[in-house]
Scaffold this motif. Structure first.
Motif, PDB file in Angstrom:
ATOM      1  N   LEU A  13       0.812  -1.223   0.000  1.00 34.37           N
ATOM      2  CA  LEU A  13       0.000   0.000   0.000  1.00 34.37           C
ATOM      3  C   LEU A  13       0.839   1.264   0.000  1.00 34.37           C
ATOM      4  CD1 LEU A  13      -2.839  -1.165   2.439  1.00 34.37           C
ATOM      5  CD2 LEU A  13      -2.808  -1.181  -0.059  1.00 34.37           C
ATOM      6  N   ARG A  14       2.175   1.121   0.170  1.00 39.13           N
ATOM      7  CA  ARG A  14       3.053   2.310   0.070  1.00 39.13           C
ATOM      8  C   ARG A  14       3.996   2.135  -1.119  1.00 39.13           C
ATOM      9  NH1 ARG A  14       8.217   3.694  -0.458  1.00 39.13           N
ATOM     10  NH2 ARG A  14       8.877   2.277   1.189  1.00 39.13           N
ATOM     11  N   ASP A  15       4.998   1.266  -1.004  1.00 37.28           N
ATOM     12  CA  ASP A  15       5.935   1.109  -2.129  1.00 37.28           C
ATOM     13  C   ASP A  15       5.204   0.486  -3.328  1.00 37.28           C
ATOM     14  OD1 ASP A  15       8.306   1.142  -3.573  1.00 37.28           O
ATOM     15  OD2 ASP A  15       9.506   0.420  -1.912  1.00 37.28           O
ATOM     16  N   GLY A  16       4.314  -0.480  -3.052  1.00 34.78           N
ATOM     17  CA  GLY A  16       3.556  -1.120  -4.143  1.00 34.78           C
ATOM     18  C   GLY A  16       2.743  -0.108  -4.928  1.00 34.78           C
ATOM     19  N   ASP A 176      17.775  -1.573  -0.258  1.00 39.77           N
ATOM     20  CA  ASP A 176      18.577  -1.569  -1.485  1.00 39.77           C
ATOM     21  C   ASP A 176      17.734  -0.734  -2.456  1.00 39.77           C
ATOM     22  OD1 ASP A 176      20.194  -2.054  -3.620  1.00 39.77           O
ATOM     23  OD2 ASP A 176      19.492  -4.114  -3.959  1.00 39.77           O
ATOM     24  N   THR A 177      17.804   0.578  -2.252  1.00 39.74           N
ATOM     25  CA  THR A 177      16.866   1.501  -2.901  1.00 39.74           C
ATOM     26  C   THR A 177      16.801   1.343  -4.420  1.00 39.74           C
ATOM     27  OG1 THR A 177      17.130   3.063  -1.113  1.00 39.74           O
ATOM     28  CG2 THR A 177      16.372   3.980  -3.195  1.00 39.74           C
ATOM     29  N   LEU A 178      17.952   1.113  -5.036  1.00 38.83           N
ATOM     30  CA  LEU A 178      17.954   1.014  -6.500  1.00 38.83           C
ATOM     31  C   LEU A 178      18.009  -0.431  -6.995  1.00 38.83           C
ATOM     32  CD1 LEU A 178      20.244   4.055  -7.279  1.00 38.83           C
ATOM     33  CD2 LEU A 178      17.767   3.915  -7.408  1.00 38.83           C
ATOM     34  N   GLY A 206      14.300  -5.134  -0.220  1.00 31.94           N
ATOM     35  CA  GLY A 206      14.962  -5.417  -1.498  1.00 31.94           C
ATOM     36  C   GLY A 206      14.136  -5.002  -2.699  1.00 31.94           C
ATOM     37  N   HIS A 207      14.787  -4.362  -3.664  1.00 31.60           N
ATOM     38  CA  HIS A 207      14.126  -4.058  -4.942  1.00 31.60           C
ATOM     39  C   HIS A 207      14.601  -5.041  -6.008  1.00 31.60           C
ATOM     40  CE1 HIS A 207      11.521  -0.565  -4.365  1.00 31.60           C
ATOM     41  NE2 HIS A 207      12.331  -0.250  -3.364  1.00 31.60           N
ATOM     42  N   ASN A 208      13.883  -5.068  -7.120  1.00 30.24           N
ATOM     43  CA  ASN A 208      14.031  -6.189  -8.055  1.00 30.24           C
ATOM     44  C   ASN A 208      14.612  -5.785  -9.407  1.00 30.24           C
ATOM     45  OD1 ASN A 208      13.722  -8.927  -8.229  1.00 30.24           O
ATOM     46  ND2 ASN A 208      11.726  -8.807  -9.232  1.00 30.24           N
TER      47      ASN A 208
HETATM   48  C1  LIG Z   1      11.285   5.290   0.111  1.00 31.34           C
HETATM   49  C2  LIG Z   1      12.286   4.282   0.525  1.00 31.34           C
HETATM   50  C3  LIG Z   1      12.093   3.842   1.891  1.00 31.34           C
HETATM   51  C4  LIG Z   1      12.305   3.102  -0.369  1.00 31.34           C
HETATM   52  O1  LIG Z   1      11.297   2.522  -0.700  1.00 31.34           O
HETATM   53  C5  LIG Z   1      13.589   2.618  -0.797  1.00 31.34           C
HETATM   54  O2  LIG Z   1      14.593   3.235  -0.448  1.00 31.34           O
HETATM   55  O3  LIG Z   1      13.625   1.602  -1.491  1.00 31.34           O
END
Ligand SMILES: CC(C)C(=O)C(=O)O
Length: 506
Positions: A13-16, A176-178, A206-208
């Motif tokens: 509900l936030r990052d999604g 892992d923001t990026l 973690g981002h993908n």
């Molecule tokens: C906004 C921040 C917390 C975030 O989603 C990230 O750094 O990946």
């Protein structure tokens, strides 16, 4: 072996919601929040960014009202900013009690975006934490760009962590923001931090971007991370976040020393609901939740399922509230067809099964996806040939052009004699029938009148799949129906006509 409980924080509900073009309404957010906490049983949910909009404020209010009534307030979190308490006032007014404070986790971000020194930043952070404390708000701290911070400004990260260790906060969140970490780095960085601060709680976010979200999460857990941030369907900024579904399956199947409270059985239901609300379609090959991932296409697999479960894996569909399916097509074979027949409660003898298999292979060769729901139509199409095939339509050309009458040339064999005929008509099929009628007239055979022509797509068929034409024929003394099945509507009518001709001459 002692088993460690991992905290699962869902941030759909936030990052999604940061998935391009996605925006949930307040009631959609509330519905998802309830499902996540009550049915999927995640430990915490992040539901919004503070100060975003009036609509977001209302959504947070609705969720916190519900959460307060159900004793979930400490599980509902809001992303907040280092802004002299403006975020805190916003979220407190909306009823929230946990802030996830966004701070700078790399020197690069600190100097180029905030243009501040570390001591200025830390001072402002401690003021916001204190303001929160005064208003009964619990603080977790996000170190934005932490992964690059570990690569390029480790001394700053440790200075920051030393400072945070003195603060009244509950959790430190390592993003892992990026989405640039490898599994090896995820392990090394989290391990180093956990070894230095064994008593602090660290979440990994973690981002993908390299499709390494699940692998990185796994490494972070092996290195000692205490919590994970996941999203339903892997939604999130850019390429999204580590997805809930596969991450939970990986923990359950490969990490016996860890456990989560997540109810696997509800994963598919929640993922489908979020797919619906977000309008972001789940790819058909997405592990655990994609439409095709529990469908066996190769007949050899279905055959193996019948023989001591040769193709068994722990990833059983029933775990996730799903069912195994057996595809029908050119590589499916008899075993797949048998499995589908069983599911439909139908039985065929060996000879009929062979005919139906042959027909499905023919359809598969013509690009068709044949579904279980098509099967009864295929069976009746194949098995109602109770006559000797004396007539065969060899070839035809049907023309349809603006301003000209449709015309047909047809070649057919009647008991080994071949005829060719041309005719025109009001439509393509009418022209075809006129050609056929004139061949039979020459032979002195009267054909029945066509009194009804019905076309339907078998329920469950895709729009580009099968089409059934049922034609009712009438002689003065009797009426009968024939049907034809094909991906092309006119061809299905021609097949129904060929059956009629065979019935007439038999
Ligand atoms: C906004 C921040 C917390 C975030 O989603 C990230 O750094 O990946």
């Amino acid at each position: 072996m002692s088993v460690k409980k991992i905290e699962i924080m869902d941030t759909t509900l936030r990052d999604g919601e940061q998935t391009s073009s996605v925006s949930f309404s307040a009631s959609e957010k509330l519905t998802i929040a309830i499902l996540l906490l009550e049915e999927l049983k995640v430990d915490r949910i992040e539901i919004a960014s503070a100060r975003v909009s009036e609509g977001e404020f209302q959504a947070v209010k609705e969720i916190t009202n519900w959460a307060a009534e159900h004793d979930y307030l400490d599980k509902v979190e809001v992303l907040s900013f280092v802004d002299n308490g403006i975020s805190i006032n916003w979220m407190v007014e909306a009823g929230a009690k946990v802030q996830n404070l966004l701070t700078k986790g790399s020197l690069n971000h600190l100097t180029h975006q905030l243009k501040k020194t570390s001591s200025q930043h830390f001072k402002e952070i401690s003021e916001v934490i204190k303001l929160g404390q005064d208003k009964g708000v619990v603080t977790n701290v996000y170190l934005e760009d932490w992964s690059n911070g570990m690569r390029n400004s480790k001394a700053y990260v440790y200075e920051f962590l030393d400072f945070l260790a003195t603060q009244p906060i509950k959790r430190i969140m390592l993003p892992d923001t990026l989405g640039v970490l490898t599994p090896e780095e995820s392990y090394a960085f989290v391990k180093e931090i956990k070894d230095t601060y064994p008593n602090l709680h660290f979440d990994f976010h973690g981002h993908n971007d390299y499709d390494l979200g699940v692998a990185n999460v796994m490494s972070a857990l092996q290195a000692g991370a205490d919590g994970l941030h996941l999203t339903i369907n892997g939604m999130g900024e850019r390429a999204g976040n580590a997805p809930m579904s596969s991450t939970i399956a990986v923990i359950n199947d490969f990490m016996p020393e860890l456990t989560t409270g997540v109810n696997e059985k509800m994963l598919y239901t929640v993922c489908k609901l979020v797919e619906n609300f977000s309008g972001v379609v789940i790819p058909s090959n997405k592990p655990i939740i994609g439409a095709n991932v529990f469908t066996q296409t190769a007949g050899i697999h279905a055959d193996g399922d019948n023989k001591n479960n040769l193709y068994f894996s722990d990833l059983m569909p029933e775990r996730f509230g799903r069912k195994r399916q057996y595809a029908l097509g050119k590589s499916s074979g008899k075993a797949n067809i048998q499995k589908n027949l069983q599911q439909l409660g139908l039985q065929l003898n060996d000879e009929d099964l062979k005919k139906v298999t042959q027909r499905i292979i023919e359809l598969g060769d013509k690009k068709q996806v044949v579904t279980k729901e098509d099967l009864p139509y295929i069976i009746s199409d194949v098995l109602d040939r109770t006559y000797e095939e004396k007539i065969k339509i060899n070839s035809y050309v049907l023309t349809h052009s603006k301003g000209l009458k449709p015309s047909t040339t047809v070649s057919l064999t009647i008991e080994e004699e071949t005829f060719e005929e041309n005719a025109q008509g009001d439509g393509q099929f009418d022209a075809f029938m006129n050609a056929i009628r004139s061949v039979f007239k020459r032979k002195g055979t009267i054909l029945p009148d066509l009194i009804d022509y019905a076309v339907r797509i078998p329920p469950g068929s895709r729009s580009d799949a099968l089409c059934e034409t049922i034609i009712t024929w009438k002689y003065p003394e009797k009426e009968f129906k024939t049907r034809g099945l094909d991906s092309d509507q006119t061809v299905s009518a021609i097949k129904a006509t060929e059956k009629m001709l065979n019935i007439v001459v038999n």
